[in-house]
Design an enzyme around this catalytic site. Structure first.
Site, short mmCIF file in Angstrom:
data_model
loop_
_atom_site.label_atom_id
_atom_site.label_comp_id
_atom_site.label_asym_id
_atom_site.label_seq_id
_atom_site.Cartn_x
_atom_site.Cartn_y
_atom_site.Cartn_z
N CYS A 188 -4.50 -3.07 3.83
CA CYS A 188 -4.26 -2.62 5.20
C CYS A 188 -5.26 -3.19 6.21
CB CYS A 188 -4.24 -1.09 5.25
SG CYS A 188 -3.45 -0.42 6.74
N LYS A 202 -10.15 0.09 -2.19
CA LYS A 202 -10.36 -0.31 -0.79
C LYS A 202 -11.81 -0.07 -0.40
CE LYS A 202 -8.36 0.34 3.82
NZ LYS A 202 -7.36 1.09 4.62
N GLU A 240 0.85 -1.19 0.00
CA GLU A 240 0.00 0.00 0.00
C GLU A 240 0.89 1.25 0.00
OE1 GLU A 240 -3.53 1.79 2.92
OE2 GLU A 240 -1.81 0.73 3.78
#
Length: 531
Positions: A392, A337, A277
């Site tokens: 994440c 995301k 990321e």
């Protein structure tokens, strides 16, 4: 009350010790036991207070990384908010452990020294508490769950049965049994011939540990050679992305070094390269310089590359994305995301919270994606391999990791950036979550961070080629690909739903039992006084 407060604080501290970095996993069982003992025999209001104190003793040190570069206010706000969930659960624990209704259960369920149903009730309440905490407000915060303490322990093998909620239930049940055993010893040891029947919770707990240790975690399957790049950042902290081009250059440099090693025959040729990321916070779809640099890197290494990038869309918002590059083709797929982190990647009620701290303006303005990510990776010898990008904190959410596997993912790529948390335990805590997920989902996981801690995880939860913090590294390994679904994937959230329903029913029964008991215990004199 001092003794109970001491037990609550000790229980919370034990829970903290069970998480990385201390990572003393049996401490989680003891922590649950101490909190159960602290709340046994008190009213719900006292239970709430004890849970609040114990919760902060856990979350205060466990989540201390949240204030690494932004000060104490966000850290304390998060720790206190999470502690409220423990407080509510502790109030419910005080109800179910003091319920008079259990006294009318059969003798084998409710012996003279305390009903056996209480440990079960405590375990179910932990499941309910985490289910609520993991989903609200703003989508919840499923960090510091009991399940994550089991990474590297025998109990982790059970993750493939009922997933993270099932692991939480097992840890809490062992804690409830331990509390029951401690309470029985405290009441006085029985004659020698009756010791074993009185200490059966200890025997049951050891049996669960033995079964968990022996439970299989298959790792067979054809293998895919992967290369993950931890490029590092110029500066730790919130301003790491002020040097965005340097971060991108670091990842290009480490990939080129790996390509040279492959050409020299000192590193196996990968079928896939994965960057973390924020490896390109410069939008490569709008910045020709950054886009060209990535494309040239892909062409030099000669295999597909997954890049973590920030895109300046949909305007005026931004998107935290994974981009799939193929040699000679450029970007062929992307994943956005689905769960941006509140108070970090976006700021709910920004104008309101600005009254408390100006750090709210450090939060981003990221848009949420709405589709499960699944990249089809063409390989030279293994055909098409399906890889799911997980960005994440998404790794902590059950559905966001389970859905790609149900859609056919053979490998998970957890891309993360831990630069904003410095040299804290946050990185190790996240790696522990990926370890449990690997077992739960029956999949290998590439856990790659810009700064570490990174690792390549096989479906048995074992970490290979683990890196250190803030060091550039290239991780290379052949990871097994699996296609079968574990029981945890097949049953999905159903066990959690059933556990929550059972917990609510037990609370209702406890409240009803206590009320009827109070009505029956009112004397004629008290009735006359009321009249």
């Amino acid at each position: 009350m001092i003794v109970r407060l001491t037990l609550a604080v000790a229980g919370g501290l034990c829970l903290w010790l069970s998480f990385p970095g201390p990572a003393i996993w049996p401490a989680a069982i003891l922590g649950v036991a101490l909190l159960a003992l602290a709340t046994k025999g008190v009213r719900a209001r006292a239970g709430f207070l004890l849970g609040l104190v114990g919760g902060f003793a856990c979350f205060g040190p466990t989540l201390h990384w949240a204030g690494t570069y932004v000060g104490a206010v966000p850290w304390l706000a998060l720790a206190i908010t999470e502690s409220v969930y423990i407080a509510l659960m502790a109030a419910a624990c005080s109800l179910v452990q003091s319920a008079r209704r259990w006294e009318r259960l059969p003798q084998w369920l409710s012996p003279a020294d305390g009903p056996h149903v209480r440990p079960l009730a405590v375990a179910l309440l932990w499941v309910l508490q985490e289910a609520v905490r993991d989903s609200m407000p703003f989508g919840g915060f499923p960090w510091a769950r009991l399940a994550w303490t089991t990474a590297g322990s025998p109990l982790a093998h059970l993750a493939s049965i009922f997933g993270a909620p099932g692991l939480t239930f097992v840890v809490a049940l062992l804690g409830g049994w331990l509390a029951l055993a401690i309470d029985r010893v405290r009441r006085g040891m029985p004659p020698a011939r009756a010791i074993l029947p009185r200490l059966w919770p200890v025997v049951a707990g050891l049996a669960v540990l033995g079964i968990a240790a022996a439970y299989p975690t298959p790792t067979s399957g054809k293998k895919l050679q992967v290369l993950a790049i931890q490029g590092n950042v110029p500066t730790a902290g919130l301003d790491f992305n002020a040097q965005r081009r340097a971060v991108l250059d670091h990842h290009v440099k480490e990939t080129d070094k790996a390509a040279a090693a492959i050409k020299a025959g000192t590193m196996p040729e990968p079928a896939l390269v994965i960057w973390p990321e924020n490896s390109s916070d410069i939008d490569p779809t709008r910045n020709a310089d950054a886009g060209t640099e990535i494309v040239r890197t892909v062409d030099r290494i000669g295999v597909p590359l997954i890049v973590g990038a920030v895109l300046q869309e949909p305007a005026p918002q931004t998107s935290n994305t994974s981009l799939l590059y193929l040699p000679d083709k450029g970007i062929v797929a992307r994943y956005v995301k689905q769960h941006p982190v509140p108070f970090a990647e976006y700021m709910p009620y920004r104008s309101f919270f600005r009254h408390f701290t100006k750090t709210v303006d450090l939060a981003g303005n990221f848009a949420a994606g709405h589709k499960t990510g699944l990249f089809r990776i063409p390989t030279k010898s293994d055909g098409v391999v399906q890889v799911a990008p997980i960005i994440c904190f998404e790794v902590a959410y059950d559905s966001l990791t389970r859905n790609p596997v149900k859609d056919g993912a053979q490998l998970l790529a957890v891309q993360t950036n831990n630069a904003t948390f410095g040299y804290t335990a946050e990185s190790e805590q996240q790696l522990a979550i990926s370890r449990v997920r690997a077992i739960e989902l029956g999949r290998s996981i590439v856990h790659i961070s810009t700064v570490g801690v990174s690792g390549l995880i096989t479906p048995d939860g074992v970490v290979h080629d683990k890196t250190s913090l803030f060091t550039p590294a290239a991780l290379s390994a052949a990871l097994p690909l699996r296609t079968g679904e574990t029981l945890a994937v097949r049953v999905g959230p159903v066990p959690e739903w059933l556990g929550c329903a059972a917990a609510l029913l037990l609370c209702a029964a406890a409240v009803g039992g206590n009320r009827s008991s109070r009505r029956r215990s009112v004397s004629p004199e008290e009735v006359r006084e009321l009249v």
